[in-house]
Design a protein around this motif. Sequence first.
Motif, PDB file in Angstrom:
ATOM      1  N   ALA A 272       0.890  -1.243   0.123  1.00  0.00           N
ATOM      2  CA  ALA A 272       0.018   0.042  -0.007  1.00  0.00           C
ATOM      3  C   ALA A 272       0.814   1.218  -0.131  1.00  0.00           C
ATOM      4  O   ALA A 272       0.579   2.204  -0.805  1.00  0.00           O
ATOM      5  N   GLY A 273       2.057   1.147   0.657  1.00  0.00           N
ATOM      6  CA  GLY A 273       2.876   2.435   0.841  1.00  0.00           C
ATOM      7  C   GLY A 273       3.583   2.729  -0.644  1.00  0.00           C
ATOM      8  O   GLY A 273       3.469   3.839  -0.870  1.00  0.00           O
ATOM      9  N   ARG A 274       3.959   1.652  -1.282  1.00  0.00           N
ATOM     10  CA  ARG A 274       4.619   1.817  -2.666  1.00  0.00           C
ATOM     11  C   ARG A 274       3.410   2.321  -3.535  1.00  0.00           C
ATOM     12  O   ARG A 274       3.652   3.216  -4.405  1.00  0.00           O
ATOM     13  N   ASP A 275       2.413   1.732  -3.431  1.00  0.00           N
ATOM     14  CA  ASP A 275       1.303   2.276  -4.445  1.00  0.00           C
ATOM     15  C   ASP A 275       0.761   3.612  -4.015  1.00  0.00           C
ATOM     16  O   ASP A 275       0.760   4.395  -4.984  1.00  0.00           O
ATOM     17  N   ALA A 276       0.885   4.136  -2.662  1.00  0.00           N
ATOM     18  CA  ALA A 276       0.414   5.352  -2.395  1.00  0.00           C
ATOM     19  C   ALA A 276       1.674   6.422  -3.002  1.00  0.00           C
ATOM     20  O   ALA A 276       1.425   7.277  -3.491  1.00  0.00           O
ATOM     21  N   VAL A 277       2.669   5.858  -2.758  1.00  0.00           N
ATOM     22  CA  VAL A 277       3.790   7.012  -3.406  1.00  0.00           C
ATOM     23  C   VAL A 277       3.891   7.050  -4.732  1.00  0.00           C
ATOM     24  O   VAL A 277       3.901   8.078  -5.552  1.00  0.00           O
ATOM     25  N   LEU A 278       3.609   5.828  -5.580  1.00  0.00           N
ATOM     26  CA  LEU A 278       3.432   5.894  -6.827  1.00  0.00           C
ATOM     27  C   LEU A 278       2.423   6.881  -7.434  1.00  0.00           C
ATOM     28  O   LEU A 278       2.356   7.649  -8.262  1.00  0.00           O
TER      29      LEU A 278
END
Lengths: 96, 182
Positions: free
Chosen positions: A69-75
């Motif tokens: 979720a963190g990586r998706d949010a950053v992207l």
Amino acid sequence: MNLEDELRAALRREDPSLGFAKRVVARAQSRRAPRKTMPRFIWAVAIAAMLVIGLTATYEVRQMKAERAGRDAVLALRIAADKLNSAREKVVRREN
Amino acid sequence: MRRILLITFIAVCASSRLPAQLLQLRITGLDGLASKATESADITLDSNLLQMAAGFLAGADKESKDGETLKQLLAGLKAITVRSFKFKETGQYRREDLEPIRAQLRSPGWSKIISSQTKEESSEIYTRIEQGKVAGFAIIAAEPRELTIVAIEGSINLNDLSKLKALGVPSIPVPDKKGKQE
């Protein structure tokens, strides 16, 4: 005594002595294997181990989900910021 | 009596949630584009996932202020949806494909704040204001070989968002389409 008579004598039908069946049953019961019981502490250790494994697995899954979720949010925010800035630049360029 | 109270309670809850659900932008009509695209991003994060993401990012980037900034930015958000496609050739999507999204953005509550249109490309930015604060934000960026739709639900500061790149947000390696780290 010939062979035939010897065999007949050997294979003669005989009734068992009195109480034979009772003695057989009594001996069979005396030889029955004792019932094994698992000590209580083994059950406790097994339950504790299962709890630890279950909680660790749940934590790991949650961590993986959070990381994803963190990586998706950053992207997602990077794409949003990029497009926002790009649109602003286009408007500024057009006005100049 | 209890049943009536329960039904009333459910009806009140449902009616209070209805306007927000109606105003929430739904990105539809783009399902077939991913197969035509050379690169695509399909991100949907609800409030639970955003909360988890904020916690992870704050923990992963403790030493810099970026983690905290991100956490604050994500704290106000309820949902993020991104659909982005990059194509090898032009003409892979039609302007009409975006009509269902534009139709939602024409509904009351949404207003277009930036619009840049040329023959080949267009960029539109919409916001939804509630009680003087940005409660929703949408971008439609249509280029000949690229199409990006972003819908963000929740309170967001657009200046903070535009500064994100400068703050070095992508300090955490983001996997590309093939799973390699950037």
